[in-house]
Design a protein around this motif. Structure first.
Motif, PDB file in Angstrom:
ATOM      1  N   SER A   1     -18.582  35.658 -37.431  1.00  0.00           N
ATOM      2  CA  SER A   1     -19.342  34.724 -38.250  1.00  0.00           C
ATOM      3  C   SER A   1     -18.573  34.481 -39.544  1.00  0.00           C
ATOM      4  CB  SER A   1     -20.725  35.297 -38.576  1.00  0.00           C
ATOM      5  OG  SER A   1     -20.605  36.423 -39.441  1.00  0.00           O
ATOM      6  N   SER A   2     -18.851  33.390 -40.220  1.00  0.00           N
ATOM      7  CA  SER A   2     -18.193  33.101 -41.501  1.00  0.00           C
ATOM      8  C   SER A   2     -18.477  34.207 -42.511  1.00  0.00           C
ATOM      9  CB  SER A   2     -18.673  31.754 -42.039  1.00  0.00           C
ATOM     10  OG  SER A   2     -18.310  30.705 -41.176  1.00  0.00           O
TER      11      SER A   2
ATOM     12  N   ALA B   1     -15.254  28.228 -41.282  1.00  0.00           N
ATOM     13  CA  ALA B   1     -16.014  28.338 -40.033  1.00  0.00           C
ATOM     14  C   ALA B   1     -15.104  28.294 -38.806  1.00  0.00           C
ATOM     15  CB  ALA B   1     -17.052  27.225 -39.964  1.00  0.00           C
ATOM     16  N   SER B   2     -14.078  27.407 -38.842  1.00  0.00           N
ATOM     17  CA  SER B   2     -13.208  27.279 -37.670  1.00  0.00           C
ATOM     18  C   SER B   2     -12.328  28.512 -37.492  1.00  0.00           C
ATOM     19  CB  SER B   2     -12.345  26.020 -37.789  1.00  0.00           C
ATOM     20  OG  SER B   2     -11.438  26.128 -38.873  1.00  0.00           O
TER      21      SER B   2
ATOM     22  N   GLU C   1     -13.712  35.011 -33.403  1.00  0.00           N
ATOM     23  CA  GLU C   1     -14.972  35.428 -32.785  1.00  0.00           C
ATOM     24  C   GLU C   1     -15.834  36.217 -33.768  1.00  0.00           C
ATOM     25  OE1 GLU C   1     -13.905  37.447 -29.187  1.00  0.00           O
ATOM     26  OE2 GLU C   1     -13.414  35.576 -28.142  1.00  0.00           O
TER      27      GLU C   1
ATOM     28  N   GLN D   1     -14.482  31.252 -36.121  1.00  0.00           N
ATOM     29  CA  GLN D   1     -14.762  31.035 -34.706  1.00  0.00           C
ATOM     30  C   GLN D   1     -13.599  31.517 -33.838  1.00  0.00           C
ATOM     31  OE1 GLN D   1     -15.305  26.925 -33.588  1.00  0.00           O
ATOM     32  NE2 GLN D   1     -16.542  27.453 -31.808  1.00  0.00           N
ATOM     33  N   ARG D   2     -12.375  31.223 -34.261  1.00  0.00           N
ATOM     34  CA  ARG D   2     -11.214  31.653 -33.480  1.00  0.00           C
ATOM     35  C   ARG D   2     -11.082  33.177 -33.460  1.00  0.00           C
ATOM     36  NH1 ARG D   2      -6.632  27.963 -36.051  1.00  0.00           N
ATOM     37  NH2 ARG D   2      -8.260  27.501 -37.567  1.00  0.00           N
TER      38      ARG D   2
END
Length: 352
Positions: A273-274, A264-265, A271, A268-269
């Motif tokens: 979705s998982s 997930a992180s 931009e 996020q970086r």
């Protein structure tokens, strides 16, 4: 080991041969004569149907090394004499891209991403141990009698990139697994004390702070143009995995910072979705879990070789809850347990 004939080298390396012969005061063949000497038809290119235009296979490159070595004097290392005629520009678009990068970190990233286009004989990865950058070269093919020569030339070529950083710059240390044939290698601008033989890895080592050094010839426009050329070449020579490379970069930065890497992180970086991140990795035949495990096992190996940390601590930092599962995973990759890989006691970080 990959067969020599399966590796592709830039055909412009024959220009190194031309420059070398001129430097030796010998009659320099024309480009066409050089190619013919290497068994390559100048009109048709390589004799192998699967070799794309602009490249030769590894057996042709080995023939070039043999010819150059035959004309080297024995008062200096053969690699040293060849490197004098092997400028950064000889690597074509990658050489130019590396010297117009923003800083040394970006320069190294380009070398890792596109290095197989110019020197496919080695795999390259970066580890950071105790604030020292280790650029580790792992040989992928067998050049026979020329293994030592190609190793010294390769590290010497990559070491040239540091000359384009703004000052002050560190000397950097060169580590070779082999012992020298005759006279040890000398690299201009590098003190003899910085060249080591009989080591456990082939690598370049320099301070981590050097990664942030800007390059003196940085150019955004040139970078964009050269990256486009290199991506086209990658698409021809090998399956392209640009997204996987981006994910690897982020995981490696987490590892070097001592942080966990969560799907997930990282998504996020980027931009994303998982789910999108997982799908795009799957399109390149990878998974996040596989990449995360691979990178952390590689870093664990570096920790074993270059620090005195307990195996239990290294296992924990690699994301394993118990030493047993770490040892089994490690042995699957390197065919050795962590204890078997471990350097002798009394090792001092930063040595070979």
């Amino acid at each position: 080991m990959i067969p020599l004939r399966a590796l592709m080298f830039p055909i412009q390396y024959q220009e190194v041969g031309e420059a070398f012969m001129r430097a030796k005061g010998l009659s320099s063949p024309t480009a066409a004569e050089w190619l013919a000497t290497l068994g390559i038809d100048p009109a048709r290119g390589s004799d192998a149907p699967d070799v794309p235009p602009g490249f030769v296979h590894g057996e042709h490159f080995a023939a070039l090394l043999r010819i150059l070595s035959q004309h080297c004097s024995d008062d200096r290392a053969h690699s040293e004499q060849i490197l004098e005629c092997f400028p950064v520009s000889a690597h074509g678009p990658l050489g130019l891209l590396a010297i117009v990068a923003t800083n040394m970190r970006e320069c190294i990233d380009y070398a890792i991403q596109f290095g197989p286009l110019v020197m496919p004989a080695f795999g390259l990865r970066m580890e950071i141990i105790d604030h020292q950058v280790h650029l580790i070269f792992e040989r992928r093919t067998d050049f026979g009698a020329f293994n030592k020569l190609i190793t010294e030339i390769t590290l010497g070529c990559y070491g040239q990139f540091k000359n384009y950083a703004d000052t002050p710059r560190p000397d950097g240390d060169y580590y070779f697994r082999h012992q020298p044939d005759g006279v040890p290698m000398y690299i201009p601008g590098t003190p003899p004390r910085c060249i080591h033989y009989g080591c456990r890895e082939d690598k370049l080592v320099f301070p981590e702070e050097f990664l942030d050094r800007p390059l003196i010839m940085t150019s955004r426009g040139s970078r964009n143009a050269l990256e486009s050329v290199l991506k086209e070449q990658v698409a021809v020579l090998a399956p392209q995995q640009p997204f996987t490379h981006k994910v690897r970069q982020l995981i490696q930065r987490d590892v070097h910072a001592g942080l966990p890497s969560e799907l997930a992180s990282v998504a996020q970086r980027l931009e994303l979705s998982s789910r999108t991140l997982s799908r795009r990795l799957q399109e390149e035949h990878n998974t996040f879990a596989q990449l995360n495990a691979q990178i952390r096992i590689e870093h664990a190996k570096a920790q074993l070789l270059h620090t005195n940390k307990p195996v239990s601590q290294i296992a924990q930092e690699a994301g394993f809850n118990e030493v047993g599962s770490f040892s089994r995973a490690f042995k699957r990759v390197y065919d050795k347990t962590p204890s078997e890989m471990r350097v002798p006691s009394g090792f001092v970080s930063g040595q070979a």
